[in-house]
Design a protein around this motif. Structure first.
Motif, PDB file in Angstrom:
ATOM      1  N   ASP A  16       0.882  -1.329  -0.010  1.00  0.00           N
ATOM      2  CA  ASP A  16      -0.427   0.315  -0.140  1.00  0.00           C
ATOM      3  C   ASP A  16       0.609   1.507   0.110  1.00  0.00           C
ATOM      4  N   THR A  17       0.375   2.031  -0.362  1.00  0.00           N
ATOM      5  CA  THR A  17       1.302   3.474  -0.975  1.00  0.00           C
ATOM      6  C   THR A  17       0.336   4.799  -0.784  1.00  0.00           C
ATOM      7  N   ALA A  18      -0.918   4.553  -0.117  1.00  0.00           N
ATOM      8  CA  ALA A  18      -2.186   5.067  -0.093  1.00  0.00           C
ATOM      9  C   ALA A  18      -2.178   6.511   1.339  1.00  0.00           C
ATOM     10  N   THR A  19      -0.933   6.238   1.794  1.00  0.00           N
ATOM     11  CA  THR A  19      -0.588   6.798   3.514  1.00  0.00           C
ATOM     12  C   THR A  19       0.655   7.142   3.087  1.00  0.00           C
ATOM     13  N   PRO A  20       1.231   7.552   4.007  1.00  0.00           N
ATOM     14  CA  PRO A  20       3.170   8.132   3.733  1.00  0.00           C
ATOM     15  C   PRO A  20       3.601   7.235   4.239  1.00  0.00           C
ATOM     16  N   ALA A  21       3.579   5.734   4.354  1.00  0.00           N
ATOM     17  CA  ALA A  21       3.977   4.645   4.709  1.00  0.00           C
ATOM     18  C   ALA A  21       4.216   3.907   3.792  1.00  0.00           C
ATOM     19  N   VAL A  22       4.986   3.391   3.215  1.00  0.00           N
ATOM     20  CA  VAL A  22       5.195   2.777   2.804  1.00  0.00           C
ATOM     21  C   VAL A  22       5.705   1.159   3.137  1.00  0.00           C
ATOM     22  N   THR A  23       4.598   0.399   2.682  1.00  0.00           N
ATOM     23  CA  THR A  23       4.521  -1.362   3.392  1.00  0.00           C
ATOM     24  C   THR A  23       4.542  -2.285   2.578  1.00  0.00           C
ATOM     25  N   ALA A  24       4.709  -2.987   2.752  1.00  0.00           N
ATOM     26  CA  ALA A  24       4.521  -4.714   2.189  1.00  0.00           C
ATOM     27  C   ALA A  24       5.053  -6.034   2.968  1.00  0.00           C
ATOM     28  N   ALA A  25       4.099  -7.120   2.883  1.00  0.00           N
ATOM     29  CA  ALA A  25       4.114  -7.729   3.205  1.00  0.00           C
ATOM     30  C   ALA A  25       3.056  -9.456   2.413  1.00  0.00           C
ATOM     31  N   VAL A  26       4.096 -10.148   3.163  1.00  0.00           N
ATOM     32  CA  VAL A  26       3.705 -11.382   2.204  1.00  0.00           C
ATOM     33  C   VAL A  26       2.980 -12.965   3.609  1.00  0.00           C
ATOM     34  N   HIS A  27       1.822 -12.927   2.921  1.00  0.00           N
ATOM     35  CA  HIS A  27       0.233 -13.879   3.652  1.00  0.00           C
ATOM     36  C   HIS A  27       0.174 -15.146   3.043  1.00  0.00           C
ATOM     37  N   ASP A  28       0.266 -16.191   3.774  1.00  0.00           N
ATOM     38  CA  ASP A  28      -0.019 -17.695   3.147  1.00  0.00           C
ATOM     39  C   ASP A  28      -1.547 -17.826   3.314  1.00  0.00           C
ATOM     40  N   GLY A  29      -2.496 -17.008   3.581  1.00  0.00           N
ATOM     41  CA  GLY A  29      -3.807 -17.376   3.670  1.00  0.00           C
ATOM     42  C   GLY A  29      -3.961 -17.535   5.440  1.00  0.00           C
ATOM     43  N   THR A  30      -2.841 -18.434   6.128  1.00  0.00           N
ATOM     44  CA  THR A  30      -3.825 -17.886   7.330  1.00  0.00           C
ATOM     45  C   THR A  30      -2.779 -16.945   8.330  1.00  0.00           C
ATOM     46  N   ALA A  31      -1.567 -16.756   8.045  1.00  0.00           N
ATOM     47  CA  ALA A  31      -1.023 -15.677   8.399  1.00  0.00           C
ATOM     48  C   ALA A  31       0.293 -15.071   7.940  1.00  0.00           C
ATOM     49  N   THR A  61     -13.440  -2.018  19.460  1.00  0.00           N
ATOM     50  CA  THR A  61     -14.653  -2.465  20.112  1.00  0.00           C
ATOM     51  C   THR A  61     -15.723  -1.674  19.236  1.00  0.00           C
ATOM     52  N   GLY A  62     -16.986  -2.200  18.755  1.00  0.00           N
ATOM     53  CA  GLY A  62     -18.123  -0.967  19.471  1.00  0.00           C
ATOM     54  C   GLY A  62     -17.940  -0.393  17.594  1.00  0.00           C
ATOM     55  N   PRO A  63     -19.217   0.904  17.362  1.00  0.00           N
ATOM     56  CA  PRO A  63     -18.810   1.490  16.196  1.00  0.00           C
ATOM     57  C   PRO A  63     -18.099   2.097  16.101  1.00  0.00           C
ATOM     58  N   PHE A  64     -17.060   2.700  14.810  1.00  0.00           N
ATOM     59  CA  PHE A  64     -15.562   3.700  14.737  1.00  0.00           C
ATOM     60  C   PHE A  64     -15.631   3.774  13.225  1.00  0.00           C
ATOM     61  N   THR A  65     -15.110   5.474  13.421  1.00  0.00           N
ATOM     62  CA  THR A  65     -14.800   5.742  12.404  1.00  0.00           C
ATOM     63  C   THR A  65     -12.949   6.203  11.481  1.00  0.00           C
ATOM     64  N   ALA A  66     -12.599   5.586  10.156  1.00  0.00           N
ATOM     65  CA  ALA A  66     -11.035   5.424  10.124  1.00  0.00           C
ATOM     66  C   ALA A  66     -10.999   6.592   8.995  1.00  0.00           C
ATOM     67  N   ALA A  67     -10.172   7.190   9.621  1.00  0.00           N
ATOM     68  CA  ALA A  67      -9.715   8.977   8.795  1.00  0.00           C
ATOM     69  C   ALA A  67      -8.525   8.862   8.715  1.00  0.00           C
ATOM     70  N   THR A  68      -8.321   9.059   7.598  1.00  0.00           N
ATOM     71  CA  THR A  68      -6.791   9.610   6.893  1.00  0.00           C
ATOM     72  C   THR A  68      -6.546  10.859   5.951  1.00  0.00           C
ATOM     73  N   ASP A  69      -5.175  11.644   6.482  1.00  0.00           N
ATOM     74  CA  ASP A  69      -5.503  12.566   5.772  1.00  0.00           C
ATOM     75  C   ASP A  69      -5.091  13.616   4.295  1.00  0.00           C
ATOM     76  N   ALA A  70      -6.540  13.632   3.872  1.00  0.00           N
ATOM     77  CA  ALA A  70      -6.291  14.807   2.691  1.00  0.00           C
ATOM     78  C   ALA A  70      -5.730  15.374   2.342  1.00  0.00           C
ATOM     79  N   ARG A  71      -5.350  15.938   3.343  1.00  0.00           N
ATOM     80  CA  ARG A  71      -4.460  16.786   3.146  1.00  0.00           C
ATOM     81  C   ARG A  71      -5.924  18.094   2.654  1.00  0.00           C
ATOM     82  N   ARG A  72      -4.838  19.547   1.981  1.00  0.00           N
ATOM     83  CA  ARG A  72      -6.249  20.452   1.795  1.00  0.00           C
ATOM     84  C   ARG A  72      -6.931  21.021   3.468  1.00  0.00           C
ATOM     85  N   LYS A  73      -6.242  20.447   4.807  1.00  0.00           N
ATOM     86  CA  LYS A  73      -7.622  20.329   5.774  1.00  0.00           C
ATOM     87  C   LYS A  73      -8.795  19.467   5.387  1.00  0.00           C
ATOM     88  N   GLU A  74      -8.529  18.370   4.875  1.00  0.00           N
ATOM     89  CA  GLU A  74      -9.489  17.713   4.573  1.00  0.00           C
ATOM     90  C   GLU A  74      -9.711  16.255   5.249  1.00  0.00           C
TER      91      GLU A  74
END
Length: 223
Positions: free
Chosen positions: A7-22, A109-122
């Protein structure tokens, strides 16, 4: 399943390998200006750490945003190129869904919101129910235009505590969470997104207005 996710949608550059279990291996580095420089070495590193040859992979998963245009396209173009070269399906994942999954795995737990920085004060945001299912969004708005959210995660929430009181991490997305989310969805027979960007707004770069035509059909900028 041997799934490579990044993923490169945030300031983090991140990669992973998954075998279907872990998650077998994961890398994470925050540097908003070096997505293009860091992504391929990160992919090489997680493949080596997982002991997986790229020809053994069975699928790719990539975060498709929402996110800033410049960083986001690095991941999408890389996924398209690798998928074509290796003959692999490329599955898109809403990056906010992956952050929400990461928060749930961390004990939220419980309902929540996920929010990332969209710049331009958004912020880019989406709402999730107690089971982690998305109930609203993804969308982009100024924090002041949103109703106050009591439970929230992500860098966008942390930036605006008046709208997101009590916000906490994860701040940015981890590819391990993205891979785990994608693997679970695929195992359950649910379709993921295409490898296409969720921009939600026009790119910053625009074609200048006011072109004037001259003889020969050429266009020139106004003085």
């Amino acid at each position: 399943m041997l799934l490579l996710a990044f993923d490169t949608a945030t300031p983090a550059v991140t990669a992973a390998v998954h075998d279907g279990t872990a998650v077998l291996a994961e890398t994470y580095q925050v540097d908003a200006r070096r997505h293009g420089e860091l992504l391929l070495p990160s992919i090489g590193r997680v493949l080596a750490e997982a002991g997986v040859d790229k020809r053994e992979l069975t699928a790719l998963a990539v975060g498709v945003g929402p996110g800033p245009y410049t960083g986001l396209r690095v991941g999408l173009v890389t996924a398209a190129a690798l998928g074509h070269a290796l003959g692999l399906p490329v599955h898109g994942v809403c990056s906010l869904d992956a952050i929400a999954h990461q928060a749930r795995r961390s004990g939220l737990t419980g309902p929540f919101t996920a929010a990332t920085d969209a710049r331009r004060k958004e912020v880019y945001w989406a709402d999730y129910d107690a089971e982690g299912r998305r109930t609203a969004g993804p969308a982009v708005d100024r924090p002041g235009e949103l109703a106050v959210r009591q439970a929230s995660v992500g860098a966008g929430a942390l930036l605006y505590p008046e709208t997101f009181p009590g916000a906490h991490g994860p701040e940015h997305l981890s590819a391990g969470a993205l891979a785990d989310f994608a693997a679970g969805e695929l195992a359950a027979g649910r379709e993921l997104l295409p490898n296409a960007p969720l921009y939600l707004r026009r790119p910053d770069a625009q074609v200048p207005a006011g072109y004037k035509t001259v003889l020969g059909g050429k266009a020139v900028l106004p003085a």
